[in-house]
Write a protein that holds these residues in place. Structure first.
Motif, PDB file in Angstrom:
ATOM      1  N   GLY A   1       0.801  -1.213   0.000  1.00 51.33           N
ATOM      2  CA  GLY A   1       0.000   0.000   0.000  1.00 51.33           C
ATOM      3  C   GLY A   1       0.833   1.263   0.000  1.00 51.33           C
ATOM      4  O   GLY A   1       1.932   1.311  -0.579  1.00 51.33           O
ATOM      5  N   THR A   2       0.346   2.289   0.696  1.00 47.36           N
ATOM      6  CA  THR A   2       1.019   3.596   0.694  1.00 47.36           C
ATOM      7  C   THR A   2       1.277   4.140   2.100  1.00 47.36           C
ATOM      8  O   THR A   2       1.939   5.175   2.242  1.00 47.36           O
ATOM      9  N   ASP A   3       0.787   3.480   3.137  1.00 45.67           N
ATOM     10  CA  ASP A   3       0.924   4.019   4.491  1.00 45.67           C
ATOM     11  C   ASP A   3       2.380   4.169   4.924  1.00 45.67           C
ATOM     12  O   ASP A   3       2.703   5.058   5.719  1.00 45.67           O
ATOM     13  N   TRP A   4       3.246   3.300   4.419  1.00 45.14           N
ATOM     14  CA  TRP A   4       4.653   3.295   4.829  1.00 45.14           C
ATOM     15  C   TRP A   4       5.463   4.423   4.204  1.00 45.14           C
ATOM     16  O   TRP A   4       6.581   4.710   4.643  1.00 45.14           O
ATOM     17  N   MET A   5       4.913   5.065   3.173  1.00 43.68           N
ATOM     18  CA  MET A   5       5.697   5.981   2.342  1.00 43.68           C
ATOM     19  C   MET A   5       6.046   7.287   3.061  1.00 43.68           C
ATOM     20  O   MET A   5       5.176   7.928   3.648  1.00 43.68           O
ATOM     21  N   PRO A   6       7.298   7.707   2.979  1.00 42.67           N
ATOM     22  CA  PRO A   6       7.658   9.068   3.367  1.00 42.67           C
ATOM     23  C   PRO A   6       7.493   9.987   2.148  1.00 42.67           C
ATOM     24  O   PRO A   6       7.261   9.519   1.031  1.00 42.67           O
ATOM     25  N   ASP A   7       7.606  11.285   2.347  1.00 41.25           N
ATOM     26  CA  ASP A   7       7.692  12.184   1.200  1.00 41.25           C
ATOM     27  C   ASP A   7       9.057  12.024   0.547  1.00 41.25           C
ATOM     28  O   ASP A   7      10.024  11.665   1.217  1.00 41.25           O
ATOM     29  N   PRO A   8       9.147  12.225  -0.777  1.00 44.55           N
ATOM     30  CA  PRO A   8       8.142  12.777  -1.680  1.00 44.55           C
ATOM     31  C   PRO A   8       7.113  11.761  -2.194  1.00 44.55           C
ATOM     32  O   PRO A   8       6.145  12.153  -2.838  1.00 44.55           O
ATOM     33  N   CYS A   9       7.293  10.462  -1.922  1.00 45.11           N
ATOM     34  CA  CYS A   9       6.333   9.466  -2.426  1.00 45.11           C
ATOM     35  C   CYS A   9       4.925   9.705  -1.874  1.00 45.11           C
ATOM     36  O   CYS A   9       3.932   9.613  -2.601  1.00 45.11           O
TER      37      CYS A   9
ATOM     38  N   LYS B   1      12.952   2.087   2.743  1.00 46.85           N
ATOM     39  CA  LYS B   1      11.770   2.947   2.809  1.00 46.85           C
ATOM     40  C   LYS B   1      11.913   4.206   1.941  1.00 46.85           C
ATOM     41  O   LYS B   1      10.923   4.875   1.632  1.00 46.85           O
ATOM     42  N   ASN B   2      13.113   4.516   1.535  1.00 43.44           N
ATOM     43  CA  ASN B   2      13.338   5.736   0.766  1.00 43.44           C
ATOM     44  C   ASN B   2      12.751   5.642  -0.640  1.00 43.44           C
ATOM     45  O   ASN B   2      12.509   4.550  -1.161  1.00 43.44           O
ATOM     46  N   THR B   3      12.557   6.803  -1.250  1.00 42.82           N
ATOM     47  CA  THR B   3      12.138   6.847  -2.646  1.00 42.82           C
ATOM     48  C   THR B   3      13.174   6.149  -3.512  1.00 42.82           C
ATOM     49  O   THR B   3      14.381   6.363  -3.357  1.00 42.82           O
ATOM     50  N   ASP B   4      12.701   5.305  -4.422  1.00 38.81           N
ATOM     51  CA  ASP B   4      13.595   4.650  -5.377  1.00 38.81           C
ATOM     52  C   ASP B   4      14.343   5.725  -6.166  1.00 38.81           C
ATOM     53  O   ASP B   4      13.721   6.575  -6.811  1.00 38.81           O
ATOM     54  N   PRO B   5      15.685   5.726  -6.144  1.00 39.51           N
ATOM     55  CA  PRO B   5      16.437   6.748  -6.872  1.00 39.51           C
ATOM     56  C   PRO B   5      16.234   6.729  -8.380  1.00 39.51           C
ATOM     57  O   PRO B   5      16.655   7.653  -9.075  1.00 39.51           O
TER      58      PRO B   5
END
Length: 381
Positions: free
Chosen positions: A305-313, A338-342
């Motif tokens: 899902g999306t609950d785990w996402m930090p910004d900017p995701c 957990k970071n945005t995929d580079p």
């Protein structure tokens, strides 16, 4: 990481996720080839830890009960298993579409005919190059390419559909047109032109494989033209290196959303590279049912899902399109899954990763680190 200690994670059904579509079954990590870009983990599972025939049959039964329709028999090299025929027959009896992903080098005509008679429905055959010498060098197996060409003919003689899996990188990308022509000559229905994806063994060998942006652009032009010219004759799948992408791929249709992978010892994974995330612990079918793992496993629910996402995701309008990209790549390149995929253009590391790849690609390629039980730096042939 502390993330794995969370206890309030939503389950699959709470995310509105139904049963997976398919199972990728890694029957064994044993393989006569030693490809330096292998998708298997660096720590390979030995024969003694592999699931038994009866255990795999139980997994198949559970997959069908969950509503799965497809099984992809992979490895390593799945044909090292002497019970492959039993497994294929059981899949067929249970109504699963059965696909064999193989190097082909251990097959012979009689065994292939037997597998087809027991219900095998499709063969994906890997190719390292179209040039004999370079293909054998990359795969670390002398005579491998010539044998693969034979196997491809046997596949078509028993009227099985054939897909040519062609892994492309800086050391064979100039033969891209030859790959496509080879697939036509072998009467394949599909060819997969897959640029190396950099996890596990491939990450160790990235400097030997990463193409330049110019090489990639030229390859893309070739593929786009071939798709037009060969429409209705050959399906061409094309995967580019994530490092040069604008948006990340929606890996596996999203973490724990559509597919699952099982390694030879029975651990159930959201994708074949998930073992590269060191803080994850994967549940095993020897201890839990496949359905329970899909529904409740922390390794699945942590990034669903999306609950785990930090910004900017978290604030991105594509968050339910690409699901934040690849967790394994985020781990490999940022140190935090957990970071945005580079690979994503909105990642603060995107331009840095692109530049790093382009610079690495312009240097002389180092020697391969071959895939083995114990790393080696020199070609075994």
């Amino acid at each position: 990481m502390d993330d794995f200690k969370k206890t309030n994670l939503k389950t699959a059904s709470e995310h509105g996720i139904q049963a997976p579509l398919a199972l990728l079954a890694e029957l064994s990590h044993r393989c006569p080839l030693q490809c330096p870009y292998c998708s298997n983990p660096v720590q390979l599972e030995k024969k003694t830890g592999e699931l038994s025939t009866d255990e795999w049959k139980s997994v198949i039964d559970q997959a069908v009960e969950m509503g799965m329709h497809q099984i992809h028999l992979s490895g390593g090299e799945p044909t090292v298993r002497h019970d492959l025929e039993d497994i294929v027959e059981h899949c067929n009896k249970k109504g699963l579409y059965t696909n064999l992903i193989t190097s082909g080098v251990l097959l012979n005509p009689d065994r292939l005919k037997k597998l087809e008679s027991l219900g095998l429905e499709h063969v994906q055959l890997s190719f390292q190059d179209t040039d004999n010498e370079n293909a054998d060098r990359i795969g670390g197996f002398k005579g491998g390419h010539a044998k693969k060409l034979e196997v491809a003919k046997w596949v078509r003689e028993v009227e099985l559909p054939l897909t040519c899996n062609c892994v492309v990188h800086r050391q064979n990308i100039d033969n891209l047109e030859n790959f496509i022509q080879m697939a036509l000559d072998l009467d394949a229905e599909r060819v997969e032109i897959a640029q190396v994806q950099y996890y596990g063994w491939a990450l160790k060998n990235r400097a030997a494989f990463i193409p330049t942006p110019e090489q990639l652009d030229h390859a893309t032009e070739i593929v786009e033209k071939a798709r037009v010219d060969l429409k209705g004759k050959l399906v061409i799948d094309y995967v580019i290196p994530d490092y040069y992408a604008k948006h990340p791929k929606n890996c596996m249709g999203g973490w724990g959303r559509r597919f699952l992978n099982m390694n030879p010892k029975g651990e159930v994974l959201p994708c074949h590279a998930a073992e590269t995330i060191p803080h994850l612990k994967f549940d095993n079918v020897r201890e839990h049912s496949l359905k329970w793992i899909w529904e409740n496993s922390k390794a699945f629910n942590l990034y669903r899902g999306t609950d785990w996402m930090p910004d900017p995701c978290k604030s991105c309008d594509r968050k339910e399109i690409d699901w934040g990209g690849c967790r394994c790549q985020a781990m490999a390149l940022t140190g935090d899954a957990k970071n945005t995929d580079p690979a994503c253009s909105i990642s603060p590391l995107h331009s840095e990763i692109f530049s790093m790849a382009a610079e690495e690609a312009r240097r002389a390629p180092p020697e391969f680190i071959y895939r083995r039980y114990g790393v080696r730096f020199n070609s075994p042939i």
